[in-house]
Design a protein around this motif. Structure first.
Motif, PDB file in Angstrom:
ATOM      1  N   ARG A  24       0.816  -1.232   0.000  1.00 24.81           N
ATOM      2  CA  ARG A  24       0.000   0.000   0.000  1.00 24.81           C
ATOM      3  C   ARG A  24       0.841   1.271   0.000  1.00 24.81           C
ATOM      4  N   ASN A  25       2.120   1.152   0.280  1.00 27.63           N
ATOM      5  CA  ASN A  25       3.020   2.308   0.345  1.00 27.63           C
ATOM      6  C   ASN A  25       2.516   3.360   1.339  1.00 27.63           C
ATOM      7  N   THR A  26       2.178   2.898   2.523  1.00 31.66           N
ATOM      8  CA  THR A  26       1.833   3.789   3.631  1.00 31.66           C
ATOM      9  C   THR A  26       2.862   3.623   4.736  1.00 31.66           C
ATOM     10  N   GLY A  27       3.170   4.714   5.420  1.00 31.54           N
ATOM     11  CA  GLY A  27       4.073   4.673   6.564  1.00 31.54           C
ATOM     12  C   GLY A  27       3.277   4.859   7.832  1.00 31.54           C
ATOM     13  N   MET A  28       3.455   3.959   8.813  1.00 28.03           N
ATOM     14  CA  MET A  28       2.631   3.956  10.022  1.00 28.03           C
ATOM     15  C   MET A  28       3.483   4.240  11.250  1.00 28.03           C
ATOM     16  N   VAL A  29       3.005   5.166  12.093  1.00 26.81           N
ATOM     17  CA  VAL A  29       3.627   5.440  13.389  1.00 26.81           C
ATOM     18  C   VAL A  29       2.630   5.033  14.458  1.00 26.81           C
ATOM     19  N   PHE A  30       3.079   4.168  15.370  1.00 28.41           N
ATOM     20  CA  PHE A  30       2.187   3.602  16.373  1.00 28.41           C
ATOM     21  C   PHE A  30       2.275   4.368  17.697  1.00 28.41           C
ATOM     22  N   GLN A  31       1.271   4.156  18.516  1.00 32.51           N
ATOM     23  CA  GLN A  31       1.178   4.829  19.807  1.00 32.51           C
ATOM     24  C   GLN A  31       2.349   4.469  20.717  1.00 32.51           C
ATOM     25  N   ARG A  32       2.750   3.204  20.713  1.00 30.03           N
ATOM     26  CA  ARG A  32       3.779   2.723  21.643  1.00 30.03           C
ATOM     27  C   ARG A  32       5.110   2.451  20.948  1.00 30.03           C
ATOM     28  N   GLN A  79      12.526   7.901  21.119  1.00 28.89           N
ATOM     29  CA  GLN A  79      12.012   6.661  20.522  1.00 28.89           C
ATOM     30  C   GLN A  79      10.912   6.953  19.505  1.00 28.89           C
ATOM     31  N   GLN A  80      10.051   7.914  19.813  1.00 30.77           N
ATOM     32  CA  GLN A  80       8.989   8.230  18.863  1.00 30.77           C
ATOM     33  C   GLN A  80       9.564   8.869  17.601  1.00 30.77           C
ATOM     34  N   ARG A  81      10.628   9.634  17.734  1.00 36.41           N
ATOM     35  CA  ARG A  81      11.273  10.202  16.551  1.00 36.41           C
ATOM     36  C   ARG A  81      11.855   9.099  15.668  1.00 36.41           C
ATOM     37  N   VAL A  82      12.400   8.068  16.300  1.00 39.23           N
ATOM     38  CA  VAL A  82      12.910   6.930  15.528  1.00 39.23           C
ATOM     39  C   VAL A  82      11.766   6.236  14.794  1.00 39.23           C
ATOM     40  N   SER A  83      10.643   6.078  15.470  1.00 37.57           N
ATOM     41  CA  SER A  83       9.470   5.473  14.844  1.00 37.57           C
ATOM     42  C   SER A  83       9.013   6.293  13.636  1.00 37.57           C
ATOM     43  N   ILE A  84       9.065   7.614  13.767  1.00 36.85           N
ATOM     44  CA  ILE A  84       8.707   8.498  12.654  1.00 36.85           C
ATOM     45  C   ILE A  84       9.706   8.343  11.514  1.00 36.85           C
ATOM     46  N   ALA A  85      11.002   8.285  11.862  1.00 38.64           N
ATOM     47  CA  ALA A  85      12.034   8.116  10.833  1.00 38.64           C
ATOM     48  C   ALA A  85      11.844   6.807  10.084  1.00 38.64           C
ATOM     49  N   ARG A  86      11.505   5.727  10.802  1.00 37.72           N
ATOM     50  CA  ARG A  86      11.289   4.431  10.164  1.00 37.72           C
ATOM     51  C   ARG A  86      10.138   4.508   9.164  1.00 37.72           C
ATOM     52  N   ALA A  87       9.065   5.222   9.536  1.00 37.78           N
ATOM     53  CA  ALA A  87       7.921   5.349   8.629  1.00 37.78           C
ATOM     54  C   ALA A  87       8.255   6.204   7.410  1.00 37.78           C
ATOM     55  N   LEU A  88       9.071   7.251   7.615  1.00 33.30           N
ATOM     56  CA  LEU A  88       9.397   8.153   6.505  1.00 33.30           C
ATOM     57  C   LEU A  88      10.457   7.573   5.571  1.00 33.30           C
ATOM     58  N   ALA A  89      11.293   6.674   6.087  1.00 29.92           N
ATOM     59  CA  ALA A  89      12.394   6.134   5.283  1.00 29.92           C
ATOM     60  C   ALA A  89      11.898   5.389   4.050  1.00 29.92           C
ATOM     61  N   ILE A  90      10.711   4.798   4.129  1.00 32.63           N
ATOM     62  CA  ILE A  90      10.193   4.040   2.981  1.00 32.63           C
ATOM     63  C   ILE A  90       9.561   4.953   1.930  1.00 32.63           C
ATOM     64  N   GLU A  91       9.610   6.277   2.204  1.00 32.48           N
ATOM     65  CA  GLU A  91       9.056   7.288   1.290  1.00 32.48           C
ATOM     66  C   GLU A  91       7.604   6.974   0.936  1.00 32.48           C
ATOM     67  N   PRO A  92       6.737   6.965   1.957  1.00 37.74           N
ATOM     68  CA  PRO A  92       5.348   6.559   1.736  1.00 37.74           C
ATOM     69  C   PRO A  92       4.547   7.603   0.971  1.00 37.74           C
ATOM     70  N   LYS A  93       3.520   7.133   0.312  1.00 37.91           N
ATOM     71  CA  LYS A  93       2.569   8.059  -0.314  1.00 37.91           C
ATOM     72  C   LYS A  93       1.650   8.673   0.733  1.00 37.91           C
ATOM     73  N   VAL A  94       1.361   7.899   1.787  1.00 31.52           N
ATOM     74  CA  VAL A  94       0.465   8.357   2.843  1.00 31.52           C
ATOM     75  C   VAL A  94       1.112   8.061   4.189  1.00 31.52           C
TER      76      VAL A  94
END
Length: 353
Positions: free
Chosen positions: A77-85, A141-156
């Protein structure tokens, strides 16, 4: 980047007495940030997880760009997900956590190095690349989670209550960073939260949900100033409510007999509301506005604001919020003082439920 179109989305879990999501439809523009806002259990996270592909809809469609992704697995789906935890792997370093999503998307090893560095630079975490999650603060840790989601260059970009585990000051800091990143990258973003202040501060538009249904969609100003129903008015901010009925075109009588003028005409109105910050107190009756006599029952210091509660002559309670440097400007704000709670006709909002 891409727009997101949600058409008549429904989700009913087996054995559940009601649908978790009921006929949800929404179009999110390319580069727009929309917040799903509502109380726990309203269906906002279930909707987000259906968009991400973690939950299968009972019916309806989800389109990203021009592609129908309703039946596609998560990784397609090319979405990047950041989770609560955070959902970081404790045995992996920061750079290994960021690399994991790239590996799942089969990005070549040579390209992964540059993408990891770029993503960590965006969230100011490059200097922590070799640390483990246990060596980081919650915000890091949340910044790392954001970086992981952005690294895949998601559409959403999808965020599921990403700030709820952080303390109040850090929530504001990370919230502002998310908004700045989203605008700089032009990312189509859906942000789930139950915190109205977060939604008001970060979103281009908000979709307020209750019992699996969308109650109203619009900008923060529209939803706050022109709530579609009683739930939206009560959930977004604070409001004084008075049950009663409309007599004639523009005079509302409360159940206790207080007469309130309004600039609205709403057929079958049974409740009137007014925001606390739209009320000012005066020692004398003020012409051309509603001026309800009463006595100050309590004064609550809230820092930037002071909440003053007035018990009217008809024994109704009215809450007024004023800047703390103006609390004593026009009247004696001592408990027991006689005052008039005043507000403009246009600030009296009518509801039919």
């Amino acid at each position: 980047m891409a727009q997101v179109v949600i058409e008549n989305l429904n989700k009913r879990f087996p054995g559940a007495p009601a649908a978790a999501v009921n006929d949800f439809s929404l179009r999110i523009a390319d580069g727009e940030l929309v917040a799903f806002l509502g109380p726990s259990g309203c269906g906002k996270t279930t909707t987000l997880r259906m968009i991400a592909g973690f939950v299968e809809p009972t019916s309806g469609r989800i389109l990203i760009g021009v592609s129908d992704v309703t039946g596609l697995p998560v990784h397609k789906r090319n979405t990047g997900m950041v989770f609560q935890r955070y959902a970081l792997f404790p045995h992996m370093t920061v750079k290994e956590n960021v690399s994991f999503g790239l590996e799942m998307h089969k990005v070549p090893a040579g390209e992964r190095v540059g993408r990891i560095r770029k993503a960590l630079d965006m969230v100011r975490m490059a200097q922590y690349a070799d640390r483990y999650p246990r060596q980081l603060s919650g915000g890091q840790q949340q910044r790392v989670s954001i970086a992981r989601a952005l690294a895949i260059e998601p559409k959403v970009f999808l965020l599921d209550e990403p700030l709820s585990a952080l303390d109040a000051k850090l929530r504001v800091e990370v919230r502002d960073e998310i908004r700045e990143l989203q605008q700089r990258l032009g990312l189509t973003t859906i942000f789930v939260t139950h915190d109205q202040e977060e939604a008001l501060a970060i979103a281009d538009r908000m979709a307020i949900m209750h019992d699996g249904k969308v109650q109203q969609v619009g900008s923060a100003q529209t939803l706050y100033e022109q709530p579609a129903n009683l739930f939206v008015a009560d959930f977004l901010g604070h409001m004084n409510f008075f049950p009663g009925k409309l007599d004639g075109d523009r005079t509302f009588f409360t159940e206790k007999g207080t007469s309130i003028s309004t600039s609205q005409t709403v057929k079958n109105a049974v409740r009137l509301g007014v925001r606390p910050e739209r009320i000012f107190l005066s020692g004398e009756q003020t012409p051309h506005v509603n001026a309800i006599p009463g006595k100050i029952e309590s004064v609550i210091y809230l820092g930037a604001q002071v909440e003053i509660r007035v018990r009217t002559d008809q024994h109704e309670l009215i809450s007024c919020q004023v800047p703390n440097n103006k609390a004593l400007a026009d009247c004696d704000a001592a408990i027991g003082a006689k005052v008039h709670a005043c507000f403009n006709y246009a600030d009296a909002v009518l509801f039919t439920e």
